[in-house]
Design a protein around this motif. Structure first.
Motif, PDB file in Angstrom:
ATOM      1  N   LEU A 155     -36.071 -42.907  31.032  1.00  0.00           N
ATOM      2  CA  LEU A 155     -37.477 -43.338  31.016  1.00  0.00           C
ATOM      3  C   LEU A 155     -38.156 -43.024  32.342  1.00  0.00           C
ATOM      4  N   ALA A 156     -37.459 -43.284  33.427  1.00  0.00           N
ATOM      5  CA  ALA A 156     -38.044 -43.034  34.744  1.00  0.00           C
ATOM      6  C   ALA A 156     -38.296 -41.540  34.963  1.00  0.00           C
ATOM      7  N   ASP A 157     -37.353 -40.701  34.570  1.00  0.00           N
ATOM      8  CA  ASP A 157     -37.499 -39.258  34.772  1.00  0.00           C
ATOM      9  C   ASP A 157     -38.673 -38.674  34.007  1.00  0.00           C
ATOM     10  N   ASN A 158     -39.024 -39.285  32.909  1.00  0.00           N
ATOM     11  CA  ASN A 158     -40.136 -38.772  32.094  1.00  0.00           C
ATOM     12  C   ASN A 158     -41.449 -39.499  32.339  1.00  0.00           C
ATOM     13  N   GLY A 159     -41.474 -40.357  33.355  1.00  0.00           N
ATOM     14  CA  GLY A 159     -42.735 -40.984  33.761  1.00  0.00           C
ATOM     15  C   GLY A 159     -43.159 -42.171  32.923  1.00  0.00           C
ATOM     16  N   CYS A 160     -42.219 -43.011  32.503  1.00  0.00           N
ATOM     17  CA  CYS A 160     -42.572 -44.202  31.726  1.00  0.00           C
ATOM     18  C   CYS A 160     -43.519 -45.091  32.524  1.00  0.00           C
ATOM     19  N   LYS A 161     -44.621 -45.481  31.918  1.00  0.00           N
ATOM     20  CA  LYS A 161     -45.631 -46.292  32.586  1.00  0.00           C
ATOM     21  C   LYS A 161     -45.515 -47.775  32.262  1.00  0.00           C
ATOM     22  N   LYS A 162     -44.978 -48.095  31.093  1.00  0.00           N
ATOM     23  CA  LYS A 162     -44.905 -49.486  30.652  1.00  0.00           C
ATOM     24  C   LYS A 162     -43.867 -49.589  29.547  1.00  0.00           C
ATOM     25  N   LEU A 163     -43.134 -50.717  29.528  1.00  0.00           N
ATOM     26  CA  LEU A 163     -42.181 -50.965  28.454  1.00  0.00           C
ATOM     27  C   LEU A 163     -42.476 -52.334  27.849  1.00  0.00           C
ATOM     28  N   MET A 164     -42.808 -52.339  26.565  1.00  0.00           N
ATOM     29  CA  MET A 164     -43.124 -53.576  25.856  1.00  0.00           C
ATOM     30  C   MET A 164     -42.009 -53.869  24.867  1.00  0.00           C
ATOM     31  N   ALA A 180     -41.783 -47.666  24.911  1.00  0.00           N
ATOM     32  CA  ALA A 180     -42.055 -47.078  26.226  1.00  0.00           C
ATOM     33  C   ALA A 180     -43.313 -46.225  26.136  1.00  0.00           C
ATOM     34  N   VAL A 181     -44.238 -46.406  27.080  1.00  0.00           N
ATOM     35  CA  VAL A 181     -45.529 -45.721  27.061  1.00  0.00           C
ATOM     36  C   VAL A 181     -45.519 -44.617  28.114  1.00  0.00           C
ATOM     37  N   PHE A 182     -45.905 -43.419  27.707  1.00  0.00           N
ATOM     38  CA  PHE A 182     -45.924 -42.264  28.603  1.00  0.00           C
ATOM     39  C   PHE A 182     -47.339 -41.686  28.692  1.00  0.00           C
ATOM     40  N   ALA A 183     -47.497 -40.680  29.561  1.00  0.00           N
ATOM     41  CA  ALA A 183     -48.819 -40.077  29.741  1.00  0.00           C
ATOM     42  C   ALA A 183     -49.207 -39.229  28.538  1.00  0.00           C
ATOM     43  N   ALA A 191     -38.132 -38.074  26.168  1.00  0.00           N
ATOM     44  CA  ALA A 191     -37.380 -39.326  26.328  1.00  0.00           C
ATOM     45  C   ALA A 191     -36.555 -39.620  25.080  1.00  0.00           C
ATOM     46  N   LYS A 192     -37.123 -39.364  23.913  1.00  0.00           N
ATOM     47  CA  LYS A 192     -36.371 -39.571  22.671  1.00  0.00           C
ATOM     48  C   LYS A 192     -35.168 -38.632  22.598  1.00  0.00           C
ATOM     49  N   ALA A 193     -35.392 -37.352  22.921  1.00  0.00           N
ATOM     50  CA  ALA A 193     -34.320 -36.368  22.825  1.00  0.00           C
ATOM     51  C   ALA A 193     -33.193 -36.658  23.814  1.00  0.00           C
TER      52      ALA A 193
END
Length: 294
Positions: A155-164, A180-183, A191-193
């Motif tokens: 998640l961090a490597d792909n720029g996760c902004k928020k996790l609900m 997980a919310v991304f740009a 992130a899924k892959a």
């Protein structure tokens, strides 16, 4: 005097029912009788027309009712006359409606309020006729802090902004879903892959911990700029066996619910964008106009 002869000569016919054989016929009475017979004939004709019309209506009604009882072939549609050459052609908008997925594919377009309340509003959602109870929700900007295994790094490597996260329980099974919310969509798909590990199971205030250092059911998916993950297991802390079906079904139910909620968000924004905007009311005085002189 021979029969048929009279004062007016032998040709005059005697009219039965008229006093005085050989008298002049009562033409007024004859005319009245003829008129009465004409009225009776007219009513008979009208009555026959009504009966005929009723019979046709009954036949039509029977045909319509019969066509709906097991007949696969219905009567062909009536062909209507084409519009005249001079009639105006209907006009249609050439602008295609917006694609709902466009509104959740990037943060530039995805502007609707976003929280666990808007994403997971139902306290007891019914998922495929199975009722679940929402027992806990949580939101964090530090996405890795609510994960286990290698998911936090992904998640961090792909720029996760928020996790609900939101947890649901039913019949001794609990499921936590983490969104997980991304740009943009590309980051969520990556992130899924690359997913490994899982989100940390979130227990209710009084509920026991579940899926901690034990086998549980996991799912990973993505839609738009959202990647979502589920972890499902038993509320008593037992490991989920290989032949389990309850945790498997619960995980699928909650994952499907999450997908529908994300698409609801997409459709709501697309509908709002397609709705006509109210026109601004003209001001009493045009902007920049000079005031009239006295």
């Amino acid at each position: 005097m021979p029969p048929g002869a009279g004062p007016a000569g032998p040709w005059q016919q005697q009219i039965p029912g008229i006093p005085g054989q050989g008298a002049t016929p009562d033409w007024g009475r004859l005319a009245a009788d003829a008129e009465a017979r004409g009225r009776r004939r007219k009513w008979l004709l009208l009555g026959g027309g009504v009966l005929a019309t009723g019979a046709v209506a009954a036949i039509v009604a029977t045909a319509v009712m019969t066509s709906g009882k097991g007949d696969k072939a219905l009567p062909a549609a009536e062909k209507l006359p084409s519009a005249s050459a001079g009639a105006p052609e209907p006009s249609f908008s050439q602008v295609a409606p917006p694609n709902p997925r466009e509104f959740i594919s990037s943060e530039e377009k995805d502007k609707a309020p976003l929280s666990t309340k808007t994403l997971f509003p139902h306290s007891k959602p019914v998922l495929d006729k199975r009722t679940y109870k929402r027992v806990a929700t949580d939101t964090t900007d530090d996405c890795a802090s609510a994960t286990q295994g290698g998911l936090g790094q992904v998640l961090a490597d792909n720029g996760c902004k928020k996790l609900m996260r939101s947890t649901y329980e039913r019949d001794g099974v609990a499921v936590t879903v983490g969104v997980a919310v991304f740009a943009d969509k590309a980051a969520a798909d990556k992130a899924k892959a690359q997913a490994t590990g899982n989100v940390t199971a979130l227990s209710g205030d009084d509920g026991p911990a579940f899926c901690r250092a034990t086998a549980c059911r996991l799912t990973a998916n993505a839609e738009g700029r959202y990647a979502y993950f589920t972890v499902a297991g038993y509320t008593n802390g037992n490991a989920v066996p290989a032949d389990d079906t309850k945790a498997l079904q619960a995980g699928r139910d909650v994952a499907g619910y999450t997908f529908r909620r994300i698409m609801y968000r997409a459709n709501a924004q697309a509908t709002a964008a397609a709705s006509p905007k109210p026109s601004a009311k003209p001001s009493a005085k045009p902007s920049g106009s000079a005031s009239p002189k006295d």
